[in-house]
Enzyme design. Structure first.
Site, PDB file in Angstrom:
ATOM      1  N   TRP A  38      -3.739  -1.707  -1.091  1.00 51.51           N
ATOM      2  CA  TRP A  38      -3.740  -2.958  -1.840  1.00 51.51           C
ATOM      3  C   TRP A  38      -4.085  -4.013  -0.808  1.00 51.51           C
ATOM      4  CZ3 TRP A  38      -3.733  -4.266  -6.811  1.00 51.51           C
ATOM      5  CH2 TRP A  38      -3.558  -5.611  -7.138  1.00 51.51           C
ATOM      6  N   LYS A  60      -2.995  -6.742 -18.960  1.00 52.27           N
ATOM      7  CA  LYS A  60      -2.508  -7.290 -17.681  1.00 52.27           C
ATOM      8  C   LYS A  60      -3.449  -8.383 -17.179  1.00 52.27           C
ATOM      9  CE  LYS A  60       0.063  -7.911 -14.197  1.00 52.27           C
ATOM     10  NZ  LYS A  60       1.272  -8.759 -14.435  1.00 52.27           N
ATOM     11  N   CYS A  75       0.867  -1.186   0.000  1.00 49.16           N
ATOM     12  CA  CYS A  75       0.000   0.000   0.000  1.00 49.16           C
ATOM     13  C   CYS A  75       0.902   1.234   0.000  1.00 49.16           C
ATOM     14  CB  CYS A  75      -0.850   0.030   1.264  1.00 49.16           C
ATOM     15  SG  CYS A  75      -1.768  -1.462   1.565  1.00 49.16           S
ATOM     16  N   ASN A  87       1.266   0.169   5.972  1.00 47.90           N
ATOM     17  CA  ASN A  87       1.595  -0.677   4.823  1.00 47.90           C
ATOM     18  C   ASN A  87       2.369  -1.873   5.366  1.00 47.90           C
ATOM     19  OD1 ASN A  87       2.272  -1.809   2.328  1.00 47.90           O
ATOM     20  ND2 ASN A  87       4.217  -0.701   2.312  1.00 47.90           N
ATOM     21  N   GLY A  88       1.908  -3.097   5.049  1.00 47.93           N
ATOM     22  CA  GLY A  88       2.632  -4.300   5.495  1.00 47.93           C
ATOM     23  C   GLY A  88       1.635  -5.347   5.972  1.00 47.93           C
ATOM     24  N   GLU A 109       8.433 -20.882 -19.005  1.00 46.99           N
ATOM     25  CA  GLU A 109       8.234 -19.508 -18.532  1.00 46.99           C
ATOM     26  C   GLU A 109       9.252 -18.567 -19.180  1.00 46.99           C
ATOM     27  OE1 GLU A 109       5.974 -17.979 -17.195  1.00 46.99           O
ATOM     28  OE2 GLU A 109       6.871 -16.138 -16.487  1.00 46.99           O
ATOM     29  N   ARG A 143       1.101   1.615  -5.990  1.00 47.18           N
ATOM     30  CA  ARG A 143       1.352   0.653  -4.901  1.00 47.18           C
ATOM     31  C   ARG A 143       0.070  -0.017  -4.424  1.00 47.18           C
ATOM     32  NH1 ARG A 143       6.223   1.346  -2.420  1.00 47.18           N
ATOM     33  NH2 ARG A 143       5.426   0.328  -0.564  1.00 47.18           N
ATOM     34  N   LYS A 149       8.180 -15.314 -21.424  1.00 51.47           N
ATOM     35  CA  LYS A 149       8.653 -13.960 -21.086  1.00 51.47           C
ATOM     36  C   LYS A 149       9.227 -13.272 -22.315  1.00 51.47           C
ATOM     37  CE  LYS A 149       7.069 -12.950 -17.780  1.00 51.47           C
ATOM     38  NZ  LYS A 149       6.120 -13.944 -17.720  1.00 51.47           N
ATOM     39  N   GLU A 184       6.562 -12.459 -25.039  1.00 53.55           N
ATOM     40  CA  GLU A 184       5.542 -11.429 -24.796  1.00 53.55           C
ATOM     41  C   GLU A 184       6.129 -10.028 -24.713  1.00 53.55           C
ATOM     42  OE1 GLU A 184       3.301 -11.509 -21.123  1.00 53.55           O
ATOM     43  OE2 GLU A 184       4.801 -12.765 -20.183  1.00 53.55           O
ATOM     44  N   HIS A 210      13.550 -36.127 -30.043  1.00 49.62           N
ATOM     45  CA  HIS A 210      12.350 -36.709 -30.698  1.00 49.62           C
ATOM     46  C   HIS A 210      11.785 -35.753 -31.737  1.00 49.62           C
ATOM     47  CE1 HIS A 210      12.420 -40.026 -27.869  1.00 49.62           C
ATOM     48  NE2 HIS A 210      12.651 -39.135 -26.908  1.00 49.62           N
TER      49      HIS A 210
HETATM   50  C1  AGP Z   1       2.349 -13.565 -18.034  1.00 48.18           C
HETATM   51  O1  AGP Z   1       3.506 -12.778 -18.103  1.00 48.18           O
HETATM   52  C2  AGP Z   1       1.205 -12.983 -18.810  1.00 48.18           C
HETATM   53  N1  AGP Z   1       0.955 -11.640 -18.440  1.00 48.18           N
HETATM   54  C3  AGP Z   1      -0.020 -13.880 -18.809  1.00 48.18           C
HETATM   55  O2  AGP Z   1       0.363 -15.156 -19.274  1.00 48.18           O
HETATM   56  C4  AGP Z   1      -0.697 -14.084 -17.423  1.00 48.18           C
HETATM   57  O3  AGP Z   1       0.128 -14.876 -16.611  1.00 48.18           O
HETATM   58  C5  AGP Z   1      -2.032 -14.829 -17.648  1.00 48.18           C
HETATM   59  O4  AGP Z   1      -2.860 -14.016 -18.441  1.00 48.18           O
HETATM   60  C6  AGP Z   1      -2.748 -15.189 -16.352  1.00 48.18           C
HETATM   61  O5  AGP Z   1      -3.070 -14.015 -15.651  1.00 48.18           O
HETATM   62  P1  AGP Z   1      -3.602 -14.179 -14.134  1.00 48.18           P
HETATM   63  O6  AGP Z   1      -2.469 -14.759 -13.345  1.00 48.18           O
HETATM   64  O7  AGP Z   1      -3.981 -12.798 -13.698  1.00 48.18           O
HETATM   65  O8  AGP Z   1      -4.776 -15.118 -14.161  1.00 48.18           O
END
Ligand code: AGP
Length: 624
Positions: A76, A619, A2, A102-103, A498, A27, A502, A505, A521
């Site tokens: 938050w 997001k 927060c 905050n915490g 992962e 935050r 990264k 994207e 394979h």
């Molecule tokens: C990950 O870097 C992406 N932004 C995306 O794959 C994300 O993880 C996915 O959309 C799931 O989002 P969530 O964790 O909010 O459900």
């Protein structure tokens, strides 16, 4: 995470507090509020469940005439859903002592029980409210109530009450406290949460970070853990929780306020990568010891008979959260609990496979991902109980789930998920150990070993982050490549996936994560001369096999960049090495993901991509 702010001086306090809260909204932004004291010692309190703009309108509709000390907060939520009642500032029973925080106050439940027994009346579900009633109780114990005289005579009492309360709180807190009877003073205490003092001329500031007051002053004191600041308009004094004087030399901040929101980092993503030690620390905080289960039981109320009776776990998630679920499968099955993991968007056809004897775990940073929520409803319809792992209190997922375990990572602003991912993995370990202890599939001594090694991880992540410059050089050198391959085995296979996600994207280049054992394979055919292949090759039961896979890739001309620890380094022949600290094999994903996040970041930086807001992405994907 927060944002808190405090102001004492001659200017219009509400303008300064509201502007400061706007700069702290990154935050946390689910609710906010301000509290000010007017010279008549009357308290002015305004709170909203919503953004700072709504608070600004509320204040404008009922402005305070003249004020002295004032504090503000943008939230938050960690304990207690976003609502006006749970919004800060929080007041004591008298309505005269006010706190913003905050915490996470770890011992708030036991404090709340004790204070309620002493007659205190709680109005919110927050952990913070325990702090304000504790200060009130300390003032009573100092027998100050009922004393006549002006604020100055009560200032030593106010200081001693807050000092005693701060020393009794456990967990993490950055808090600012005001008392209507002492209108010329703000007290601020710091323990494991950031707190800075802004030093002006005839005015002073308290805040979670400098962005809140940088437009007014650049002279700053960064408080230390275990310290209390006595903030008046013409002076600031510093003391330890034990009452000893502390000394601080002010520093002059060179950032502008935009840089300050990013903590001086170029992008939120890089800042959040560096916040990962805190994400793991806060997600583990207060949950690992004692291991008898009463900690998590009390927090998530998962019936122990359910934990003991389920025959398996079904994890559903999307994107990065899905990769956290894949790590979770290795961890749960390490302790004998059969686990399936599915993309939420692919779960429909399998929903009938879950029932009352399978616990469904839904993983989602935002708690708003449409695919995940839809899949949860299907699992529920099949009779399965739902445990959500999420970073966002009050999110839709928390209302659909039967039980919730929060990752305490604070708002994740960068679209590419980093600190939330590592928080999700940390939550998986907490759950898996807790389940194993409850189901009797782990000896207490082993559970303690895992817990103790987990508690070392935040410091080890910090060590892994030390490699940033070397990783940036490697990334910059291969940033022109059109294709990247990530390979790993076993519990690090999800980390290869992962790492590939990264870089896809945020750099918009083709990348693939693959099980190293699968390369021969077919996929090995794609390797061409100088193709960057990132291989996770830390010490593990399969290291020799990974070493062989690296040789196979090199034989086809690949440039192999190996993520190793100091021991495995000696057994791997790669083109480049990125060294991470050594830990237990089962915990290694918490460390091996860090260089891959940094690698993706620096490739995207070299390609001048819009790292925090990559094209075509959101997001939170709230559509199916
Ligand atoms: C990950 O870097 C992406 N932004 C995306 O794959 C994300 O993880 C996915 O959309 C799931 O989002 P969530 O964790 O909010 O459900």
């Amino acid at each position: 995470m927060c944002g808190i702010i405090g102001y004492i001086g001659g200017k219009k306090s509400t303008d300064i507090l509201v502007d400061g809260l706007r700069r702290l909204e990154y935050r946390g932004y689910d609710s906010c509020g301000v509290a000010l004291i007017d010279p008549g010692q009357a308290l002015y309190l305004k709170r909203v469940s919503g953004r700072v703009d709504a608070l600004d309108k509320l204040i404008a509709s009922d402005p305070i005439k003249k004020s002295a000390a004032g504090i503000g907060h943008t939230r938050w939520a960690t304990h207690g859903v976003p609502s006006e009642d749970n919004a800060h500032p929080h007041t004591d029973c008298s309505g005269q002592v006010v706190v913003v925080h905050n915490g996470i106050i770890e011992n708030y439940l036991e404090l709340k029980e004790k204070l309620e027994k002493a007659g205190h009346r709680f109005k919110s579900e927050t952990d913070t409210e325990a702090a304000v009633h504790l200060v009130e109780e300390k003032i009573k114990a100092l027998n100050a109530t009922g004393r006549s005289g002006d604020g100055d005579q009560l200032e030593p009492v106010f200081f001693e009450a807050v000092r005693r309360a701060a020393a009794e709180l456990k967990g993490s807190f950055a808090m600012a406290v005001i008392w209507a009877k002492c209108p010329n003073m703000i007290l601020a205490a710091r323990q494991h949460s950031p707190l800075v003092i802004g030093l002006g001329n005839g005015e002073n500031f308290v805040a979670s970070d400098v962005s809140a007051f940088l437009k007014h002053t650049k002279r700053t004191v960064f408080m230390n853990d275990g310290e209390l600041a006595v903030v008046k308009k013409d002076s600031v004094g510093y003391f330890t929780f034990q009452g000893k004087k502390a000394e601080h030399d002010p520093v002059t901040i060179q950032w502008d306020s935009t840089m300050a929101e990013k903590g001086g980092y170029k992008h939120f993503m890089l800042k959040e990568i560096h916040e990962q030690p805190g994400s793991v620390e806060n997600t583990l905080r207060g949950r690992l010891l004692p291991l008898k289960g009463d900690v998590l039981q009390r927090e998530i109320n998962l019936p122990s008979e359910l934990i003991k009776s389920v025959k398996g776990v079904q994890i559903i998630a999307c994107g990065t959260a899905y990769h956290a679920g894949l790590v979770g499968r290795y961890v749960f099955e390490n302790f004998g609990l059969q686990t399936s993991v599915d993309f939420a968007s692919e779960f429909s056809d399998r929903a009938r496979m879950v029932g009352a004897d399978v616990l469904t775990i839904a993983v989602s940073q935002s708690g708003e991902t449409a695919d995940t929520i839809y899949a949860v409803r299907e699992a529920k319809a099949s009779g399965s109980k739902i445990l959500a792992i999420t970073n966002t209190l009050g999110s839709t997922l928390t209302r659909e789930a039967d039980f919730v375990l929060y990752t305490h990572c604070g708002p994740e602003i960068g679209v590419a998920s980093t600190k939330a991912f590592i928080g999700q993995i940390a939550a998986m370990y907490v759950l898996a150990i807790h389940f194993a202890v409850m189901r009797g599939t782990i000896f207490d001594a082993d559970a303690r070993t895992y817990a103790n090694e987990l508690l070392k991880i935040p410091r080890l992540i910090e060590d892994a982050l030390e490699g940033e410059k070397a990783i940036a050089r490697v990334a910059d050198r291969v940033s022109g490549s059109e294709h990247f391959l990530f390979i790993a085995r076993h519990i690090n296979f999800p980390i290869a996936l992962e790492g590939a996600l990264k870089i896809k994207e945020i750099s918009y280049v083709h990348a693939e994560g693959y099980a190293a054992g699968e390369m021969k394979h077919g996929p090995i055919a794609i390797i061409y001369k100088n193709m960057p292949v990132l291989a996770v090759a830390t010490t593990s039961s399969v290291l020799d096999l990974v070493a062989g896979n690296i040789e196979e890739a090199k034989a086809r001309g690949a440039e192999v960049i190996a993520i190793v620890d100091e021991d495995s380094r000696k057994r791997i022949k790669a083109s480049q090495y990125i060294v991470v600290p050594k830990t237990l094999e089962i915990l290694s994903p918490l460390l091996t993901v860090v260089p891959l996040q940094l690698f993706a970041y620096f490739v995207a930086l070299a390609k001048k991509c819009d790292i925090d807001k990559p094209r075509n992405l959101a997001k939170s994907v709230t559509v199916r």
